[in-house]
Design a protein around this motif. Sequence first.
Motif, mmCIF file in Angstrom:
data_model
loop_
_atom_site.group_PDB
_atom_site.id
_atom_site.type_symbol
_atom_site.label_atom_id
_atom_site.label_comp_id
_atom_site.label_asym_id
_atom_site.label_seq_id
_atom_site.Cartn_x
_atom_site.Cartn_y
_atom_site.Cartn_z
ATOM 1 N N SER A 33 -14.579 -14.838 1.833
ATOM 2 C CA SER A 33 -13.749 -13.767 1.499
ATOM 3 C C SER A 33 -13.953 -13.396 1.321
ATOM 4 N N SER A 34 -15.894 -12.699 0.381
ATOM 5 C CA SER A 34 -15.734 -11.835 -0.105
ATOM 6 C C SER A 34 -16.391 -10.817 1.393
ATOM 7 N N LEU A 35 -17.149 -10.940 2.208
ATOM 8 C CA LEU A 35 -17.303 -10.070 3.785
ATOM 9 C C LEU A 35 -16.025 -10.032 3.902
ATOM 10 N N LEU A 36 -15.024 -10.287 4.067
ATOM 11 C CA LEU A 36 -13.939 -9.984 4.893
ATOM 12 C C LEU A 36 -12.822 -9.369 3.759
ATOM 13 N N ILE A 37 -12.972 -9.114 2.763
ATOM 14 C CA ILE A 37 -12.610 -8.420 1.635
ATOM 15 C C ILE A 37 -12.874 -6.811 1.587
ATOM 16 N N ILE A 38 -14.586 -7.069 1.578
ATOM 17 C CA ILE A 38 -15.495 -5.910 2.038
ATOM 18 C C ILE A 38 -15.241 -4.933 3.081
ATOM 19 N N CYS A 39 -14.529 -5.439 4.201
ATOM 20 C CA CYS A 39 -14.250 -4.898 5.403
ATOM 21 C C CYS A 39 -13.055 -4.433 4.940
ATOM 22 N N VAL A 40 -12.718 -4.400 4.074
ATOM 23 C CA VAL A 40 -10.209 -3.526 4.283
ATOM 24 C C VAL A 40 -11.396 -2.064 3.343
ATOM 25 N N HIS A 126 -9.431 10.656 10.875
ATOM 26 C CA HIS A 126 -10.614 9.426 9.624
ATOM 27 C C HIS A 126 -10.078 9.020 9.455
ATOM 28 N N GLN A 127 -9.252 8.123 9.773
ATOM 29 C CA GLN A 127 -9.049 7.210 9.256
ATOM 30 C C GLN A 127 -9.684 5.731 9.402
ATOM 31 N N LYS A 128 -10.648 5.058 8.052
ATOM 32 C CA LYS A 128 -11.329 3.709 8.287
ATOM 33 C C LYS A 128 -10.504 2.307 8.311
ATOM 34 N N ALA A 129 -10.718 1.515 8.954
ATOM 35 C CA ALA A 129 -10.165 0.351 9.215
ATOM 36 C C ALA A 129 -11.541 -0.866 9.841
ATOM 37 N N ARG A 183 18.832 4.751 -13.618
ATOM 38 C CA ARG A 183 19.322 5.095 -15.224
ATOM 39 C C ARG A 183 19.105 6.083 -15.767
ATOM 40 N N THR A 184 17.647 6.513 -15.054
ATOM 41 C CA THR A 184 17.847 8.503 -15.722
ATOM 42 C C THR A 184 17.128 9.234 -14.454
ATOM 43 N N TYR A 185 17.763 9.089 -12.908
ATOM 44 C CA TYR A 185 17.373 9.887 -11.882
ATOM 45 C C TYR A 185 15.988 10.283 -11.942
ATOM 46 N N VAL A 186 14.959 9.672 -12.317
ATOM 47 C CA VAL A 186 13.791 10.872 -12.538
ATOM 48 C C VAL A 186 13.152 10.326 -10.715
ATOM 49 N N ILE A 187 12.101 10.749 -10.497
ATOM 50 C CA ILE A 187 11.482 10.455 -9.123
ATOM 51 C C ILE A 187 10.771 10.290 -9.612
ATOM 52 N N TYR A 188 10.437 9.724 -8.499
ATOM 53 C CA TYR A 188 9.008 8.940 -8.510
ATOM 54 C C TYR A 188 8.200 8.889 -7.059
ATOM 55 N N VAL A 189 7.031 9.780 -7.058
ATOM 56 C CA VAL A 189 6.652 10.309 -5.644
ATOM 57 C C VAL A 189 4.885 9.961 -5.761
ATOM 58 N N SER A 190 4.876 8.943 -3.918
ATOM 59 C CA SER A 190 3.150 8.407 -4.276
ATOM 60 C C SER A 190 3.201 8.112 -3.673
ATOM 61 N N VAL A 191 1.485 8.811 -3.135
ATOM 62 C CA VAL A 191 0.679 8.973 -1.815
ATOM 63 C C VAL A 191 -0.775 7.808 -2.125
ATOM 64 N N GLU A 192 -0.630 7.170 -1.145
ATOM 65 C CA GLU A 192 -1.948 5.645 -1.125
ATOM 66 C C GLU A 192 -2.722 6.500 0.383
ATOM 67 N N ASP A 193 -4.251 6.928 -0.164
ATOM 68 C CA ASP A 193 -4.881 7.462 0.861
ATOM 69 C C ASP A 193 -6.091 6.546 0.799
ATOM 70 N N GLN A 194 -7.340 6.647 1.684
ATOM 71 C CA GLN A 194 -8.210 6.218 1.744
ATOM 72 C C GLN A 194 -9.400 7.279 0.454
ATOM 73 N N ASP A 195 -8.781 8.178 0.348
ATOM 74 C CA ASP A 195 -10.100 9.386 -0.420
ATOM 75 C C ASP A 195 -8.992 9.486 -1.385
ATOM 76 N N PRO A 196 -9.696 10.051 -2.536
ATOM 77 C CA PRO A 196 -8.691 10.100 -3.802
ATOM 78 C C PRO A 196 -8.939 11.615 -3.817
ATOM 79 N N LEU A 197 -9.122 12.445 -3.379
ATOM 80 C CA LEU A 197 -8.387 14.292 -3.022
ATOM 81 C C LEU A 197 -7.244 14.165 -2.327
#
Length: 350
Positions: A33-40, A126-129, A183-197
Amino acid sequence: MEIKQIDFGHIFKVILRERKRFFVALPIAFVLSSLLIICVPRTYTTTVTLAPELSSTSGTGSLSQMASSFGIDLGGGLAANSDAISPDLYPDVMKSIDFKVGLFPIHVKTIDGEISTDYYTYLLRHQKAPWWSRAIGWVVSLFASNDGKTGNGNGVDIFHLTKEQTSVMGTINGKISCSIDQRTYVIYVSVEDQDPLVSATMADSVRSKLQAFITDYRTSKAKNDLAFAEKVCADAKKRYEEARKRYAAFSDSNLGLTLEAYKTEKDDLENEMQLRYSTYSAVFSQLQAAKAKLQERTPAFTTIQSATVPLKPSGPKRVLFVLFVTFLTFMAVAMYVLYEDYNKYSAGGK
């Protein structure tokens, strides 16, 4: 009906007796499981929070009162107008093809500075997999047909997208999300990526593009009205200036003449000039009203939480994954040894 009690003491004795199986299975499960999750590849998530301006009568009333002080009537219909695209539909707007294609040419740069390109190329090249995803992709590519088009992030034909462009849009669907607090109509925009910047850059870009889309939608008719009012006003001004020049030229060339014919023609030119001026003055007031209406229709967004480069990855949770797989292995081995013990007990060989 006889109720059988669970003998936990016996279960513990069986597990203790077969502990060698656990000593073999659990380390193997832990290592695999350690070897498997490290590949992700690890991912980073950036969230931007917005508070949109909702339609209300208070803002319209204040601006209408201000405009009326200058003799401009905005009309009572402004406050009554409601948006066809409410905040509830913003997530659907972000999933539209037009919106996602608009993200293709955005320039992104990784935090290590090694990659600097447009978002389309970044997602495509440039995406890792993990290795199994690459293997499956390689096998699929052997049987997939090629349409002969590669496409790019610029000049995209939305009516006829290439396979690569469709694939990139599918990747964007999994990386960008939008949710609304009902309730408040606040908008949450989320972006997920392999690089933080890249994650922070795209979160800020998506916020900006969403604001631009909503602003353009809410002001599109007001902009068209303003453009038409400017054209009409410019034409009325031109006609007024032409009439004024004809009147001035006639007055200068016939100065001192007292003939009634000249006076009549001069009066006609003066009346035409005054008529042109009245028309220009009325159209100019309409132009100012159109400008005020455009300002009224332009929405305001308050950024509650700006985009910032995340310091810690949001996934995958490697420790939790390893512990979960190890626990499942423990349960599977325990069920197996208890099943064997039950069979021996049923056969009379306890």
